[in-house]
Design a protein around this motif. Sequence first.
Motif, mmCIF file in Angstrom:
data_model
loop_
_atom_site.group_PDB
_atom_site.id
_atom_site.type_symbol
_atom_site.label_atom_id
_atom_site.label_comp_id
_atom_site.label_asym_id
_atom_site.label_seq_id
_atom_site.Cartn_x
_atom_site.Cartn_y
_atom_site.Cartn_z
ATOM 1 N N THR A 142 -20.470 0.342 53.702
ATOM 2 C CA THR A 142 -20.443 1.590 54.125
ATOM 3 C C THR A 142 -21.547 2.584 53.537
ATOM 4 O OG1 THR A 142 -18.090 1.199 54.319
ATOM 5 C CG2 THR A 142 -18.662 3.444 54.264
ATOM 6 N N TYR A 145 -24.811 4.071 55.100
ATOM 7 C CA TYR A 145 -24.368 5.388 55.862
ATOM 8 C C TYR A 145 -24.019 6.554 55.066
ATOM 9 C CZ TYR A 145 -24.374 2.389 59.811
ATOM 10 O OH TYR A 145 -24.563 1.297 60.954
ATOM 11 N N THR A 146 -23.010 6.356 54.179
ATOM 12 C CA THR A 146 -22.738 7.389 53.381
ATOM 13 C C THR A 146 -23.829 7.945 52.437
ATOM 14 O OG1 THR A 146 -21.694 6.061 51.641
ATOM 15 C CG2 THR A 146 -20.045 6.937 53.528
ATOM 16 N N TRP A 201 -15.770 -0.071 63.348
ATOM 17 C CA TRP A 201 -15.710 1.435 63.902
ATOM 18 C C TRP A 201 -17.079 1.451 64.333
ATOM 19 C CZ3 TRP A 201 -19.793 3.453 61.172
ATOM 20 C CH2 TRP A 201 -20.161 3.042 60.009
ATOM 21 N N LEU A 203 -20.280 4.353 65.720
ATOM 22 C CA LEU A 203 -20.866 5.429 65.255
ATOM 23 C C LEU A 203 -20.378 6.736 65.708
ATOM 24 C CD1 LEU A 203 -24.429 3.645 65.069
ATOM 25 C CD2 LEU A 203 -23.041 4.579 63.277
ATOM 26 N N TYR A 206 -17.641 7.235 63.465
ATOM 27 C CA TYR A 206 -18.111 7.681 62.029
ATOM 28 C C TYR A 206 -18.731 9.231 62.269
ATOM 29 C CZ TYR A 206 -21.565 7.942 58.116
ATOM 30 O OH TYR A 206 -22.350 8.561 57.065
ATOM 31 N N THR A 209 -15.521 11.384 61.943
ATOM 32 C CA THR A 209 -14.945 11.236 60.480
ATOM 33 C C THR A 209 -15.669 11.941 59.456
ATOM 34 O OG1 THR A 209 -14.321 8.935 60.881
ATOM 35 C CG2 THR A 209 -14.520 9.623 58.424
ATOM 36 N N LEU A 275 -13.006 3.754 56.099
ATOM 37 C CA LEU A 275 -14.177 4.536 56.054
ATOM 38 C C LEU A 275 -13.931 5.968 55.785
ATOM 39 C CD1 LEU A 275 -16.823 4.969 57.635
ATOM 40 C CD2 LEU A 275 -15.754 5.270 59.601
ATOM 41 N N VAL A 279 -16.157 8.027 53.049
ATOM 42 C CA VAL A 279 -16.800 9.332 53.741
ATOM 43 C C VAL A 279 -16.405 10.472 52.804
ATOM 44 C CG1 VAL A 279 -17.231 11.142 55.446
ATOM 45 C CG2 VAL A 279 -17.235 8.646 56.060
#
Length: 286
Positions: A142, A145-146, A201, A203, A206, A209, A275, A279
């Motif tokens: 994860t 991305y984060t 999940w 995008l 995402y 989120t 997720l 985030v």
Amino acid sequence: MSIVVTGATGELGRLVIDQLVATVPAGSVAAVVRDKEKAAGLAARGIELRIADYNHPETLAGAFRAGDRVLLISGSEVGRRVPQHSAVIDAAKAAGVAQLAYTGVLGGPDADFQLAAEHQVTERLILASGLPYTFLRNGWYTENYTANLAPVLEHGAVVANAGEGRVASASRADYAAAAAAVLTGDGHLNATYELSGDVAWSLAEYAATVAAATGKEIAYKNVPAAVHQEILVGAGLPEGFAAILVDVDEAIGRGLLAGTSGDLSRLAGRPTTPLADSVKAAVAGI
């Protein structure tokens, strides 16, 4: 016998060490590191340091001992990992280790994207060595991305070429918990685990989120692969690495990182990190 973690000062390695010393004495854990100074904090916790470098096979001669349980964390230098991993495997075999666990890629031989190729070769080398093995085929982190929220917030968009593909990601801490479990538990020799988050999940989800966590309008912009490549290179990424990321997005679009076997949560002994929680933590750290 020690539990030995290679690449122990890396992001995943440090988390594996944390998980291990929460369950076994620090004196039973050894860290293979290149830089003694960088690993001073580990030594202060009572962890044995074994100084070695993937790029210098001769330094690996003292990294492992008979009966050790070893975690080979894959190298970070894409394109150089096969000779690096081969050197570790040879040293582990010469020492007579009791287990060689390896952090590969979700899907193993069925993963048809560029980033998987070196992992596939490494698995074949481990099998050929005859060592008792555990294949930890990690899915997407994860944090991939984060850790890159700043440009998302700046431009109000998550840009990718993954279409409507889904990602069953998990946090590094989740993968570290699984690694620690196979290094300290029984019944994991010559086993293969497909590790991924409990929920896959998209995008678009995402982006929603991130929007919910920040109060900002965030959209998902799906773009052609060539356009995404240009964007990444324009942002300063080397062309080769940008191409690898674009290729992974194509694989996501084909569903290759969406599998939810449940292996990760079973090994970790808990659900994987949602997720939204990852985030929120990343946003709080900005």
